[in-house]
Scaffold this motif. Sequence first.
Motif, mmCIF file in Angstrom:
data_model
loop_
_atom_site.group_PDB
_atom_site.id
_atom_site.type_symbol
_atom_site.label_atom_id
_atom_site.label_comp_id
_atom_site.label_asym_id
_atom_site.label_seq_id
_atom_site.Cartn_x
_atom_site.Cartn_y
_atom_site.Cartn_z
ATOM 1 N N THR A 127 -15.942 -15.086 25.768
ATOM 2 C CA THR A 127 -17.032 -14.130 25.561
ATOM 3 C C THR A 127 -17.489 -14.240 24.123
ATOM 4 O O THR A 127 -16.681 -14.102 23.186
ATOM 5 N N ILE A 128 -18.795 -14.494 23.938
ATOM 6 C CA ILE A 128 -19.381 -14.679 22.612
ATOM 7 C C ILE A 128 -20.204 -13.434 22.305
ATOM 8 O O ILE A 128 -21.063 -13.026 23.096
ATOM 9 N N THR A 129 -19.937 -12.840 21.142
ATOM 10 C CA THR A 129 -20.628 -11.616 20.729
ATOM 11 C C THR A 129 -21.462 -11.908 19.487
ATOM 12 O O THR A 129 -20.993 -12.589 18.560
ATOM 13 N N GLY A 130 -22.711 -11.403 19.487
ATOM 14 C CA GLY A 130 -23.603 -11.651 18.359
ATOM 15 C C GLY A 130 -24.204 -10.389 17.810
ATOM 16 O O GLY A 130 -24.057 -9.297 18.387
ATOM 17 N N THR A 131 -24.908 -10.511 16.688
ATOM 18 C CA THR A 131 -25.653 -9.397 16.082
ATOM 19 C C THR A 131 -27.082 -9.851 15.847
ATOM 20 O O THR A 131 -27.323 -10.985 15.418
ATOM 21 N N GLY A 132 -28.049 -8.973 16.147
ATOM 22 C CA GLY A 132 -29.458 -9.294 15.981
ATOM 23 C C GLY A 132 -29.909 -10.396 16.919
ATOM 24 O O GLY A 132 -30.916 -11.063 16.659
ATOM 25 N N THR A 133 -29.194 -10.631 18.000
ATOM 26 C CA THR A 133 -29.467 -11.735 18.912
ATOM 27 C C THR A 133 -30.241 -11.257 20.127
ATOM 28 O O THR A 133 -30.362 -10.058 20.396
ATOM 29 N N PHE A 134 -30.756 -12.279 20.845
ATOM 30 C CA PHE A 134 -31.379 -12.023 22.137
ATOM 31 C C PHE A 134 -30.854 -13.077 23.105
ATOM 32 O O PHE A 134 -31.519 -14.039 23.440
#
Length: 621
Positions: free
Chosen positions: A41-48
């Motif tokens: 599971t990859i988690t991002g910030t400010g992503t779409f």
Amino acid sequence: MKAKFYIYCIAMLLSGQAFATPAISSVSPASAFKGQTVKITITGTGTFFNITTSVSLQMGADVIKATSFMALSSTKIEATFTIPSNAKTGLWAVLVNCLNNGTLLKNNIFNISSVVPPPPLIISVSPGTIVIGQPTKLTIIGANTHLGENFSNVEFKFGSTVIIPNKLKPISDTKLEAIFDVMPDIKTGLCTLTLSLSGQVDGVLSKSSNLNVLPPVFTFSPSTAIPGQNIEFTITQGEVCSSCKSAQFQIMKKGVDTISAYRRSDFPIVDKAFVSIPNDAAPGVYDFAIWYYYYQDGSGGPYLFYPVTKVNSFTILAPSITVAPNTTYQSHKGFWITISGTNTHFKGAKKISLTNGMDIIYSTALNFNSNTSLSASFDIPVNVKTGLWDINIIGPWDPNPIDGLKKENFDLTKAGCIVINPQPLITTNIPNIPVKQGETVKVAISGTNAHFTSGNLQVSMSQGASIITGTNNIVGNNNSMTSTFIIPLYANTGLWDLNVLELKDDIITKANSFTVNAASTLSPGNLSPGIPKGLVQNNSMSLFPNPAKDQFMLKTNFEKNNTLFTLTITNAQGKVVYSLKEAAALGAYQKTIGISDWPLGVYSINMSSPQGSILQKFIKE
């Protein structure tokens, strides 16, 4: 696509994330080994991440592309990789290509190793004991596991019975709690539990564990009863399974004698059950059983039942009655009997009876003191059988008999506790010949079934209200005695009865035992001392009634006016209990004297004046 992007931009502006630089913040799990297939599971910030075109791992020129990926949200994406067996070991970068964010790269975030980790295992399942019908929580401990994941399938198998948990609660990667109902169709005792988990990372994991399956826990009260008693049980149970819809309660003795109880409240936690213990219920120790009814498929289909038994938990007490041993009564009298009981319910009784073979005497009255004490009145016929009699407490009438005939049940019997003796009699008196006024005669008295030695002996002759008391009573035995009579000169002539008053039998009477004839001559010289000529007319004094209970009336006639006299009454011991002194007018005289509070016995009345006295006797009964 453009519409989605515009919506995304508006959402980002509203949330404040439109100004954040898109980046990958974390990866979980962050490691794998050669040849492993892993989902990360990859988690991002400010992503779409919603519009992602590819996901890959990269080390230098080497690239491992995800075999599949799926955006979970705008900031989270799930990707599956199959790590080649010849992949380089070490730290790899994660790349995500998004339509809107471009290529996002996170270096040295994912480690590929050549060492194969130990396989995931289920180490233990606890506790080792579960209870049928109660919600059960099992704790599953693993090693090298990922129990925090969502499992596609979790089941518990008890033999051929499969149970799906109601709820799963991951505690950590190596700890998982499962809550489920233990169905009643699982056999009690030691059994094997097989646990199967189908996870996304660990695959299928299984563990067999020995479990002790116990019957449901319940308590009830009261734990004792007596035959014929109506009681209400209070049954308290642990939480029962949701599929158990109702219950029936039974009291069983060694699986043979069964007494059904009827529920009086709602299932399942606390129940009220009403039961009538039969009059003929055998005393002893019984089992108490609950039969649980439940739907086999849990949805209202065919139902089964499951018995739960508390062995030797209920006692029906043996009732007994006590009467003073060999209590003796006589065949010509009425009497009261006091009966004491243990574990009895006397207030449900209708009658008391005495039986001797086929002969029966019913009580004429009952007085209930309590459930363990009562008194019964009996009238004993003269010609009844003598000897030992049984006493019986008779229960209530059966209001709905099967054969249409109303019956009465003998609840309790005490054998041989009542002795009925023959009626005591005076059989002979010697001499049985005429006696004369003024004579003194010694009489030998013989009896049958008498008790002359019982004490308080008093002997008398009687004719109507007139009484002559015997003196110098000498007792030989219970049926033999002598007594001396002084026949007054003024005694009535004719037939007189002989009476013996003693403690055991009260008064025994033989009618017409004596004939009193007139004296051959009657002159002032042969008058008994104290019988004055001219004190009363005809030298007579009458008492009525005699014997008396509450009061009696004394009547006489005076020949002189203003005769001063003294009236004295003494008991058998010579003690004065009443005295009166007054002057009487010429003619009839009467006096009413109250004696209700006087002790029973024979009393002497002496009416005296300066010229002499008259003596008379009466009996207080």
